[in-house]
Every structure is written in C-alpha cells, then in structure tokens.
Design an enzyme around this catalytic site. Structure first.
Site, PDB file in Angstrom:
ATOM      1  N   ASP A 200      28.971  15.357  54.469  1.00 33.99           N
ATOM      2  CA  ASP A 200      28.932  16.342  55.558  1.00 33.99           C
ATOM      3  C   ASP A 200      29.989  17.426  55.420  1.00 33.99           C
ATOM      4  OD1 ASP A 200      31.184  14.907  56.097  1.00 33.99           O
ATOM      5  OD2 ASP A 200      30.693  14.443  58.186  1.00 33.99           O
ATOM      6  N   GLY A 201      30.735  17.415  54.312  1.00 31.83           N
ATOM      7  CA  GLY A 201      31.723  18.456  54.051  1.00 31.83           C
ATOM      8  C   GLY A 201      33.140  18.116  54.451  1.00 31.83           C
TER       9      GLY A 201
ATOM     10  N   ASP B 128      55.717  50.743  51.609  1.00 33.92           N
ATOM     11  CA  ASP B 128      55.846  51.069  53.029  1.00 33.92           C
ATOM     12  C   ASP B 128      57.306  50.888  53.445  1.00 33.92           C
ATOM     13  OD1 ASP B 128      56.222  48.251  53.500  1.00 33.92           O
ATOM     14  OD2 ASP B 128      54.046  48.028  53.526  1.00 33.92           O
TER      15      ASP B 128
ATOM     16  N   HIS C  98      55.852  35.887  53.382  1.00 35.79           N
ATOM     17  CA  HIS C  98      55.604  37.258  53.840  1.00 35.79           C
ATOM     18  C   HIS C  98      56.762  37.768  54.692  1.00 35.79           C
ATOM     19  CE1 HIS C  98      53.245  40.778  54.686  1.00 35.79           C
ATOM     20  NE2 HIS C  98      53.257  40.552  55.988  1.00 35.79           N
TER      21      HIS C  98
ATOM     22  N   LYS D  38      53.583  55.923  55.268  1.00 31.95           N
ATOM     23  CA  LYS D  38      52.189  56.123  55.675  1.00 31.95           C
ATOM     24  C   LYS D  38      52.149  56.438  57.165  1.00 31.95           C
ATOM     25  CE  LYS D  38      51.320  52.018  54.294  1.00 31.95           C
ATOM     26  NZ  LYS D  38      50.689  50.706  53.998  1.00 31.95           N
TER      27      LYS D  38
END
Length: 319
Positions: free
Chosen positions: A40-41, A174, A134, A198
């Site tokens: 079923d994944g 940026d 990040h 920008k």
C-alpha cells in the site's frame, strides 16, 4: 586507523551512492537494513544485524520526494533505537523544508522546518549532522546537538584549481547571501565582491537586477546554498554578462534542480554550475555539459569519525 568496530553506517534510499562513498572513506561496510515499501506504499524497515551498544549514523537527505524520504529517516531512527543502538546520529546532507523557516509578515503558514526538526527529535535521535543549512538559526529548532558543516572548503579548493584568483570577483545573488559571499571572497585572497539587488519597481513590472560592483571583463563566481528551478540564477548570469562579465560560473552546495531547471541552465548564459552530491542528480542533470558535481563524502566521513571518537568538529573550519 582507530578502532571503528562500534561505528555503523546505515542509509535510506534517498542517496545510496553518497552513503556508499562515505563508508568507503571511513573504511567500514554499509549496515544491513531492509528499506522498502509495503504493497500500500507504507515505508517498511527492518534492521538486519545487531546494533546493540553501537554508534550508528543514518545517512538520508530529505530531498524530493521530501515526505517519503523524511518518513524513511524517521522510521529508520525508530527501528535503530528500538534495537538498542547506543546512539543514533541523523546525517541529513540536505535538510528539506529548510526554506519554510519563518512566517513572513505574520502570514497564516506553518514553520515546516520546525515541524520536521520536532519529528526527528521525537524519534529520539541523539544528534543531527547536516551540510549548509539554509539558515544557521534552524539549529535552534532541534532539541539535540546539531553539527552544521560547510561545503565551502571543498568549493573553495575547486575555485582555486579551476579559476585561480586573477581577474575574479565573487557575486552574491541577493542581499541575503552577502555574508556567505564575503566569507568566500576573503578566502580567495580577498577577491572583489559584487551584489545583485533584485527589486520590482512597481506592480506588474518585471524584476530589475541592479548589480552593485564592477564586473566588466571579470570571471564572476556566484555562490549560494541551493539552486531550485535556476530561474533567478540564469537571470543573474544574463545580467552579469550584459554588464560585461567575461565568464559567469556558479558554486552552489545543494542541487535541488526541480522543474525546468536543467533546461533553464542549458539555455542560459551561465558557463558552468558546480554543485555537490548532497542530493543525487537526475539523468538530465548528469548529462548536462554545464553541470559538474563534487563529492562531500570525504568531508562527511571525517566529521562522522570525529563525532564517533569525541573529537572537535569545529576545528575543521578554523581559519
């Protein structure tokens, strides 16, 4: 070599080649585990060897498909903890969901980076090892120690080898990336620094890229932590060439490269994109003449070794 009998490395399916390279660098074999799917994944995991009282490292970036790869990581950690591993370190070369790290202007959105961190901690991982988050502040979303290592030594070495420092300028794509770009420029014999600003002058008017710095006749090195669709990167390359740049190359840690990214790069004025293997490349990206990949296997293997044997990790990055 130090005794590594108590060090085991396991991997999910997100980046098996990187995990195998790390094992080769460490001189250890890959741990035996079944990581597959039920009919079923649902994720199915079984640890196929004893991990009792072992120092275990699970290598699994949470790149696309992000939800599946995150679930694999969580279930692997749970299985290892229930099998009495002494400690489990989640090695997440690319921490997916990291861009969803705040609520902009108090909008009604989740902070998904925090959600993912809480889930990993809920599985009782003892430590997290990741590459180029990040935002460094994401470390604070975890309730366990986080080692955020940087790919910059690897990328810097390649810049020195491929381009040298003569006639070179480092470019931040940026304003938010200025700190990263300045650090790279400092390590390149205090190379010049340019910034792309920008801005959209008014509604329904195309974004204008203002370049702060002289790029005329220079080799421009764009640096960033990740590249997704590459639209902004390619627009930056075009703007730099328009301002007289001799060559434009980009050094970016995480090759997310989703959607039309490879086509954008192929059709752009970017001369070369250098990435790492924190995320596996698609077939289209592997065959793209403009994309070149470096490996973080040696960097991660050395960091894992230092964690396992109680040595300093921060000293890897002391200037």
């Amino acid at each position: 070599m130090q005794d590594q009998r108590n060090l085991l490395v396991f991997s999910g399916n997100a980046n098996k080649p990187l995990a195998q390279s790390i094992c080769k660098e460490l001189g250890v074999r890959m741990g035996k585990a079944l990581v597959t799917r039920f009919s079923d994944g649902e994720v199915q995991v079984e640890i196929e060897e004893s991990v009792r009282r072992q120092e275990v490292f699970v290598i699994q970036p949470t790149c696309a498909p992000s939800a599946e790869n995150l679930m694999e990581l969580l279930v692997l950690i749970d299985a290892l903890k229930r099998a009495s591993a002494q400690s489990v370190t989640a090695v997440i070369p690319y921490f997916g969901y990291s861009r969803q790290d705040r609520r902009m202007r108090s909008s009604r959105v989740p902070i998904t980076a925090k959600v993912a961190a809480k889930m990993i901690c809920a599985m009782e991982a003892d430590r997290v090892l990741t590459v180029d988050l990040h935002a460094d502040q994401i470390q604070g979303f975890f309730d366990v120690p986080v080692d955020n290592v940087y790919a910059s030594p690897l990328l810097l070495a390649d810049i020195w080898r491929a381009y040298g420092t003569d006639n070179l300028i480092v470019v931040s794509p940026d304003v938010g990336g200025v700190v990263r770009a300045r650090a790279v420029a400092k390590r390149l014999d205090d190379a010049d620094l340019a910034i792309i600003d920008k801005r959209r002058p008014r509604a329904n008017v195309a974004t204008v890229m203002n370049i702060i710095g002289d790029v005329q006749g220079k080799t421009c090195v764009l640096v960033d932590d990740l590249v997704d669709t590459a639209g902004t990167l390619c627009a930056a390359a075009a703007a730099l060439k328009q301002r007289g740049a001799l060559k434009v190359v980009a050094y970016i840690t995480h090759p997310v490269l989703s959607g039309p990214a490879v086509d954008n790069i192929n059709n752009s004025q970017l001369d070369e994109l250098v990435v790492t293997d924190t995320i596996p490349l698609s077939e289209a990206a592997r065959t793209c003449a403009k994309i070149r990949q470096l490996s973080v296997a040696e960097l991660l293997a050395e960091t894992i070794r230092r964690i396992a044997f109680g040595e300093s990790v921060s000293s890897l990055y002391v200037d």
